[in-house]
Design a protein around this motif. Structure first.
Motif, PDB file in Angstrom:
ATOM      1  N   UNK A  31      32.177 -18.023  65.228  1.00 32.26           N
ATOM      2  CA  UNK A  31      32.061 -18.827  66.290  1.00 32.26           C
ATOM      3  C   UNK A  31      32.763 -18.548  67.526  1.00 32.26           C
ATOM      4  N   UNK A  32      33.524 -19.362  68.347  1.00 33.20           N
ATOM      5  CA  UNK A  32      34.298 -18.990  69.644  1.00 33.20           C
ATOM      6  C   UNK A  32      35.425 -18.104  69.046  1.00 33.20           C
ATOM      7  N   UNK A  33      35.889 -18.379  67.834  1.00 34.19           N
ATOM      8  CA  UNK A  33      37.092 -17.245  67.490  1.00 34.19           C
ATOM      9  C   UNK A  33      36.510 -15.999  67.421  1.00 34.19           C
ATOM     10  N   UNK A  34      35.261 -15.553  67.726  1.00 35.13           N
ATOM     11  CA  UNK A  34      34.644 -14.208  67.462  1.00 35.13           C
ATOM     12  C   UNK A  34      34.566 -13.608  68.824  1.00 35.13           C
ATOM     13  N   UNK A  35      34.910 -14.548  69.917  1.00 33.56           N
ATOM     14  CA  UNK A  35      34.857 -14.164  71.484  1.00 33.56           C
ATOM     15  C   UNK A  35      36.180 -13.451  71.807  1.00 33.56           C
ATOM     16  N   UNK A  36      36.341 -12.025  71.173  1.00 34.74           N
ATOM     17  CA  UNK A  36      37.547 -11.284  71.591  1.00 34.74           C
ATOM     18  C   UNK A  36      37.202  -9.848  71.447  1.00 34.74           C
ATOM     19  N   UNK A  37      37.359  -9.051  72.454  1.00 33.49           N
ATOM     20  CA  UNK A  37      37.108  -7.933  72.625  1.00 33.49           C
ATOM     21  C   UNK A  37      37.729  -6.904  71.499  1.00 33.49           C
ATOM     22  N   UNK A  38      38.702  -7.299  71.148  1.00 29.83           N
ATOM     23  CA  UNK A  38      39.430  -6.673  70.010  1.00 29.83           C
ATOM     24  C   UNK A  38      38.692  -6.706  68.676  1.00 29.83           C
ATOM     25  N   UNK A  39      38.121  -7.959  68.482  1.00 30.66           N
ATOM     26  CA  UNK A  39      37.169  -8.011  67.024  1.00 30.66           C
ATOM     27  C   UNK A  39      35.918  -7.367  67.461  1.00 30.66           C
ATOM     28  N   UNK A  40      35.574  -7.374  68.558  1.00 32.37           N
ATOM     29  CA  UNK A  40      34.187  -6.755  68.689  1.00 32.37           C
ATOM     30  C   UNK A  40      34.397  -5.574  68.843  1.00 32.37           C
ATOM     31  N   UNK A  41      35.467  -4.990  69.011  1.00 32.83           N
ATOM     32  CA  UNK A  41      35.632  -3.392  69.194  1.00 32.83           C
ATOM     33  C   UNK A  41      35.896  -2.878  67.892  1.00 32.83           C
ATOM     34  N   UNK A  42      36.477  -3.536  66.837  1.00 35.01           N
ATOM     35  CA  UNK A  42      36.433  -3.301  65.460  1.00 35.01           C
ATOM     36  C   UNK A  42      35.277  -3.422  64.610  1.00 35.01           C
ATOM     37  N   UNK A  43      34.482  -4.465  65.090  1.00 34.72           N
ATOM     38  CA  UNK A  43      33.198  -4.597  64.534  1.00 34.72           C
ATOM     39  C   UNK A  43      32.228  -3.431  64.884  1.00 34.72           C
ATOM     40  N   UNK A  44      32.314  -2.998  66.030  1.00 30.49           N
ATOM     41  CA  UNK A  44      31.231  -2.022  66.375  1.00 30.49           C
ATOM     42  C   UNK A  44      31.867  -0.665  66.342  1.00 30.49           C
ATOM     43  N   UNK A  45      33.296  -0.490  65.940  1.00 29.80           N
ATOM     44  CA  UNK A  45      33.651   1.073  65.718  1.00 29.80           C
ATOM     45  C   UNK A  45      33.674   1.547  66.944  1.00 29.80           C
ATOM     46  N   UNK A  46      33.798   0.967  68.152  1.00 28.07           N
ATOM     47  CA  UNK A  46      33.969   1.474  69.511  1.00 28.07           C
ATOM     48  C   UNK A  46      35.161   0.973  70.189  1.00 28.07           C
ATOM     49  N   UNK A  47      35.980   1.783  70.807  1.00 27.57           N
ATOM     50  CA  UNK A  47      37.307   1.479  71.399  1.00 27.57           C
ATOM     51  C   UNK A  47      37.089   0.678  72.473  1.00 27.57           C
ATOM     52  N   UNK A  48      38.190  -0.081  72.673  1.00 26.66           N
ATOM     53  CA  UNK A  48      38.199  -1.016  74.063  1.00 26.66           C
ATOM     54  C   UNK A  48      38.031  -0.424  75.302  1.00 26.66           C
ATOM     55  N   UNK A  49      38.713   0.832  75.335  1.00 23.78           N
ATOM     56  CA  UNK A  49      38.349   1.368  76.600  1.00 23.78           C
ATOM     57  C   UNK A  49      36.892   1.912  76.735  1.00 23.78           C
ATOM     58  N   UNK A  50      35.866   2.119  75.673  1.00 27.85           N
ATOM     59  CA  UNK A  50      34.655   2.518  76.106  1.00 27.85           C
ATOM     60  C   UNK A  50      33.849   1.163  76.190  1.00 27.85           C
ATOM     61  N   UNK A  51      34.373   0.094  75.583  1.00 30.98           N
ATOM     62  CA  UNK A  51      33.837  -1.156  75.962  1.00 30.98           C
ATOM     63  C   UNK A  51      33.946  -1.416  77.491  1.00 30.98           C
ATOM     64  N   UNK A  52      34.934  -1.148  77.910  1.00 30.17           N
ATOM     65  CA  UNK A  52      35.379  -1.511  79.349  1.00 30.17           C
ATOM     66  C   UNK A  52      34.395  -0.326  80.460  1.00 30.17           C
ATOM     67  N   UNK A  53      34.189   0.711  79.870  1.00 27.40           N
ATOM     68  CA  UNK A  53      33.403   1.576  80.582  1.00 27.40           C
ATOM     69  C   UNK A  53      31.822   1.218  80.646  1.00 27.40           C
ATOM     70  N   UNK A  54      31.408   0.443  79.802  1.00 26.96           N
ATOM     71  CA  UNK A  54      30.014  -0.055  79.658  1.00 26.96           C
ATOM     72  C   UNK A  54      29.744  -1.547  80.386  1.00 26.96           C
TER      73      UNK A  54
END
Length: 215
Positions: A31-54
């Motif tokens: 739910x709302x607890x999942x709205x975390x860039x850190x958690x999404x980064x870990x789930x996707x296997x993509x760095x936070x830096x690359x998330x911020x790039x896109x």
């Protein structure tokens, strides 16, 4: 997936797809607890830096996930409609049935919608996505209602108003069905909507007729 900090190399389009899918997975699970860039980064296997790039930020990523999620359900419903053949009433039935069956009726789906809706009030990008996707659902349903009405020999119907009204009924049944599936069966929910359509086509809802609605 490797440990946090060990990320896979993906092509840009694959990254975006992975990020959207990871966002939806986090929201469905937490739910709302999942709205975390850190958690999404870990789930996707993509760095936070690359998330911020896109994406310019979390709001933009969540908005992209919302649009993907909403239009994905619409695309699946379009497939059901096409599989129903050329009969207008069968196509309308397929639309109704599609919104009152899995995966729409899954608890995880409800959890994602609730999170998205909770953000809309304070997010113009999310409101814009909502308006675009709701308009797409409404336009498709209006065309199905009008075509089925013509086939049934019904009086001319204001498709826009009829689609808004039937969507409200579908949303209410969907929400209650997800919260407490013991209240009624999916088949009963479809039957109630079909009964509403029968009443519309018989002229028992005069305020939704095109000649009156235009005045």
């Amino acid at each position: 997936m490797g440990e946090l900090g060990k990320f896979e190399r993906k092509l840009p389009n694959d990254r975006r797809k992975a990020l959207i899918e990871a966002t939806l997975a986090c929201l469905a699970r937490e739910g709302t607890a999942g709205l975390s860039i850190r958690k999404i980064s870990k789930e996707a296997g993509i760095s936070i830096g690359l998330i911020n790039h896109h994406y310019a930020g979390k709001d933009e990523l969540v908005g992209a996930a919302y649009e993907h999620f909403s239009l994905g359900h619409l695309d699946r419903n379009r497939e059901r409609i096409e599989a129903a053949g050329d009969d207008p009433r069968a196509r309308l039935h397929a639309y109704i049935e599609g919104l009152l069956s899995a995966p729409m009726m899954d608890r995880g789906t409800l959890r994602i919608w609730v999170v998205f809706w909770s953000i809309i009030e304070n997010s113009k990008p999310m409101l814009d996505v909502h308006d675009r996707t709701y308009a797409a659902y409404r336009a498709l349903l209006a065309s199905l209602i009008e075509a089925a009405g013509r086939q049934a020999g019904a009086p001319p119907i204001d498709g826009r108003l009829a689609a808004i009204a039937l969507t409200a009924m579908l949303d209410g049944l969907w929400l209650e069905g997800c919260i407490n599936p013991e209240t009624f069966s999916p088949e009963e929910a479809v039957m109630m909507c079909e009964s509403w359509v029968d009443a519309l086509f018989s002229g028992k809802m005069p305020r939704l007729l095109a000649s009156i609605a235009r005045n």
